[in-house]
Design a protein around this motif. Structure first.
Motif, short mmCIF file in Angstrom:
data_model
loop_
_atom_site.label_atom_id
_atom_site.label_comp_id
_atom_site.label_asym_id
_atom_site.label_seq_id
_atom_site.Cartn_x
_atom_site.Cartn_y
_atom_site.Cartn_z
N LYS A 2 0.84 -1.20 0.00
CA LYS A 2 0.00 0.00 0.00
C LYS A 2 0.87 1.25 0.00
N TYR A 131 -12.31 0.15 -3.84
CA TYR A 131 -11.36 0.04 -2.73
C TYR A 131 -10.35 1.17 -2.82
N ARG A 132 -9.89 1.62 -1.67
CA ARG A 132 -9.05 2.81 -1.67
C ARG A 132 -7.82 2.66 -0.79
N ASP A 141 -11.85 4.08 7.45
CA ASP A 141 -12.25 2.67 7.56
C ASP A 141 -13.02 2.42 8.85
N ALA A 166 -6.45 -4.71 -0.87
CA ALA A 166 -7.33 -4.40 0.25
C ALA A 166 -7.17 -5.42 1.37
N GLU A 167 -7.25 -4.91 2.59
CA GLU A 167 -7.19 -5.78 3.77
C GLU A 167 -8.62 -5.93 4.31
N ASP A 170 -10.60 -2.85 5.18
CA ASP A 170 -10.81 -1.80 4.17
C ASP A 170 -12.22 -1.83 3.62
N PRO A 172 -14.84 -0.28 0.63
CA PRO A 172 -14.86 0.41 -0.65
C PRO A 172 -15.86 1.56 -0.66
#
Ligand SMILES: Nc1ncnc2c1ncn2[C@@H]1O[C@H](COP(=O)(O)OP(=O)(O)OP(=O)(O)O)[C@@H](O)[C@H]1O
Ligand SMILES: [Mg+2]
Length: 190
Positions: A2, A131-132, A141, A166-167, A170, A172
Motif C-alpha cells: 500500500k 477500494y481505496r 475505515d 485491500a485488507e 478496508d 470500498p
C-alpha cells in the motif's frame, strides 16, 4: 505494498502540470454536479483539500449556493475517531498537528453520522471496486463501518489503479468520480 502504491500515485500527481491538474479537476466537477446522489444530498461530508488533492472548495461553494449543509471532520488521534461538524463561513477552524484544518469541537455543531446523505471520502488511489488507499490513519475505515449513506470519492484518473491490495478492514466507496466520468463500484447495490 500500500505504501509503495501511495507513493507512486503521489509522484504521478506531483509530475502533473498545474494546468492539466486544474483542467481535469473542473471536468470532474461537471460530472459530479450531474450525479443524482450529489443533487439529492441535503447534507454532504467532505474534507478540506490541500496540496495536489482535488480541491474541495468548489464543492463547498456549490453546496452552499443551493442550501446544502456541509460538514467537515475533526480527527481525535487518541481514539482514532472522527466527528463531523457543520461547516459554514462562520465556523472557527483549528489546525491539527497533522497540519489539517479542522472545525473547533468547542464551538462547532456536531452532525450525526446518520444525518449525512453523501460522504466524499478522501484517498490517494482507488480501484474499480471502489477500494481505496487513504493516508494511512484508518480513520475512514473505522468511521464507515456503520455509516448508512452513500460514499463517493473524487480523484484524477492517474489515481485510479487496477487493484488495491485491500485488507479485511478496508471498505470500498460506492462511486469514484474522475475527469473521465463516474465509475460505480461493482459491489454497490442501492
Ligand atoms: N475498523 C477498524 N477497526 C480497527 N482498526 C482499524 C479499522 N480500520 C482500520 N484500522 C486500522 O487502521 C490502520 C490504517 O488502515 P489503512 O492502512 O487501511 O489506512 P487508510 O485506509 O489509508 O486510512 P483512512 O481510512 O484514514 O483513509 C490499520 O493498521 C488498520 O488495522
Ligand atoms: Mg484502508
Amino acid at each position: 505494498m500500500k505504501k509503495e502504491l501511495r507513493l507512486q500515485t503521489l509522484a504521478r500527481l506531483d509530475e502533473m502540470s498545474t494546468e492539466t491538474f486544474e483542467q481535469s479537476a473542473s471536468l470532474l466537477f461537471e460530472h459530479l454536479f450531474q450525479l443524482p446522489d450529489w443533487k439529492q444530498a441535503e447534507t454532504i461530508a467532505l474534507t478540506m483539500s490541500r496540496g495536489k488533492e482535488v480541491p474541495t472548495r468548489p464543492l463547498i461553494e456549490s453546496a452552499w449556493q443551493v442550501g446544502k449543509t456541509v460538514c467537515v471532520p475533526t480527527c481525535f488521534p487518541k481514539t482514532k475517531d472522527m466527528t463531523f461538524y457543520e461547516y459554514t463561513p462562520e465556523t472557527k477552524m483549528k489546525s491539527s498537528y497533522f497540519g489539517l484544518t479542522e472545525p473547533d469541537p468547542e464551538t462547532s455543531i456536531a452532525i450525526d453520522k446518520a444525518a449525512i446523505d453523501l460522504m466524499i471520502v478522501p484517498g490517494v488511489c482507488f480501484d474499480q471496486q471502489g477500494y481505496r488507499i487513504g493516508y494511512g490513519g484508518g480513520y475512514y475505515d473505522r468511521y464507515l463501518v456503520d455509516y448508512p449513506g452513500v460514499t463517493l470519492a473524487v480523484c484524477l484518473s492517474v489515481q485510479q489503479i487496477k487493484q488495491v491490495p485491500a485488507e479485511k478492514h478496508d471498505l470500498p466507496v460506492s462511486m469514484v468520480v474522475s475527469e473521465k466520468g463516474v465509475q460505480v463500484s461493482s459491489l454497490y447495490h442501492k
